[in-house]
Motif scaffolding. Structure first.
Motif, PDB file in Angstrom:
ATOM      1  N   VAL A  80       0.862  -1.183   0.000  1.00 50.31           N
ATOM      2  CA  VAL A  80       0.000   0.000   0.000  1.00 50.31           C
ATOM      3  C   VAL A  80       0.895   1.228   0.000  1.00 50.31           C
ATOM      4  N   VAL A  81       0.484   2.266  -0.732  1.00 50.53           N
ATOM      5  CA  VAL A  81       1.245   3.515  -0.753  1.00 50.53           C
ATOM      6  C   VAL A  81       0.415   4.588  -0.056  1.00 50.53           C
ATOM      7  N   ASP A  82       0.956   5.086   1.061  1.00 55.13           N
ATOM      8  CA  ASP A  82       0.318   6.192   1.771  1.00 55.13           C
ATOM      9  C   ASP A  82       0.941   7.492   1.282  1.00 55.13           C
ATOM     10  N   ARG A  83       0.139   8.532   1.256  1.00 52.03           N
ATOM     11  CA  ARG A  83       0.655   9.854   0.886  1.00 52.03           C
ATOM     12  C   ARG A  83       0.618  10.738   2.122  1.00 52.03           C
ATOM     13  N   ARG A  84       1.713  11.434   2.336  1.00 50.07           N
ATOM     14  CA  ARG A  84       1.812  12.294   3.511  1.00 50.07           C
ATOM     15  C   ARG A  84       2.385  13.638   3.077  1.00 50.07           C
ATOM     16  N   THR A  85       1.656  14.687   3.351  1.00 52.22           N
ATOM     17  CA  THR A  85       2.117  16.020   2.966  1.00 52.22           C
ATOM     18  C   THR A  85       2.908  16.637   4.100  1.00 52.22           C
ATOM     19  N   VAL A  86       4.090  17.113   3.773  1.00 54.20           N
ATOM     20  CA  VAL A  86       4.920  17.827   4.742  1.00 54.20           C
ATOM     21  C   VAL A  86       5.308  19.171   4.122  1.00 54.20           C
TER      22      VAL A  86
END
Ligand code: FES
Length: 159
Positions: A80-86
């Motif tokens: 699974v690919v999670d997206r996280r904005t920083v």
């Protein structure tokens, strides 16, 4: 007391031992299942890695710049690919800081307002300054800071 048991104490001891063995087996099985359910997620979260977040040259100085990290993880048999904005903030000395975009109040995504020079949370009006410190509103804590470094002109963020 049962007359047969009184007459045969060895039989009583044997049955007691069988019951104790069965109880130990059940307790061991349940303990393994519950222990695995509690420990496995904790161990999975400890896996940290450095992810590339883009060239340092693309980040203007003192201007929080959002980047989306793609974090691949194993979920059972599927990847699974999670997206996280920083938000990356380049300091004057060429270093970079990374701020998580998750509001510390209830987890909404904050956005950077360049005119005001603040992070704004759309959910309940939380306001953070450019360093991630709370300026006003309900957030109880600053934006989480992630470890970041510059390596060969590339910003790397530890997640
Ligand atoms: Fe951000 Fe409530 S979730 S202020």
């Amino acid at each position: 007391m049962d007359q047969a048991a009184e007459e045969n104490p060895g039989r009583r001891r044997f049955l007691g031992g069988v019951l104790a063995t069965i109880q130990a087996a059940i307790a061991g099985t349940v303990g393994t299942i519950l222990g695995g359910a509690v420990v496995a997620p904790a161990l999975a979260q400890r896996e940290e890695s450095w992810l590339p977040a883009g060239p340092i040259g693309d980040i203007p100085a003192q201007q929080p710049t959002p980047v989306t990290l793609r974090i691949a993880r194993q979920d059972g048999y599927a990847e699974v690919v999670d997206r996280r904005t920083v938000f990356l903030v380049r300091t004057d000395d060429g270093q970079v800081t990374a701020l998580d975009s998750t509001c510390s109040h209830l987890g909404c995504r904050v956005g950077w307002d360049p005119q005001a020079g603040e992070f704004h949370c759309p959910c309940h009006g939380g306001v953070y300054d450019a360093t991630g410190a709370v300026k006003s509103g309900p957030p109880p804590a600053p934006l989480a800071r992630l470890t970041a470094k510059v390596e060969g002109g590339q910003v790397m963020v530890r997640v």
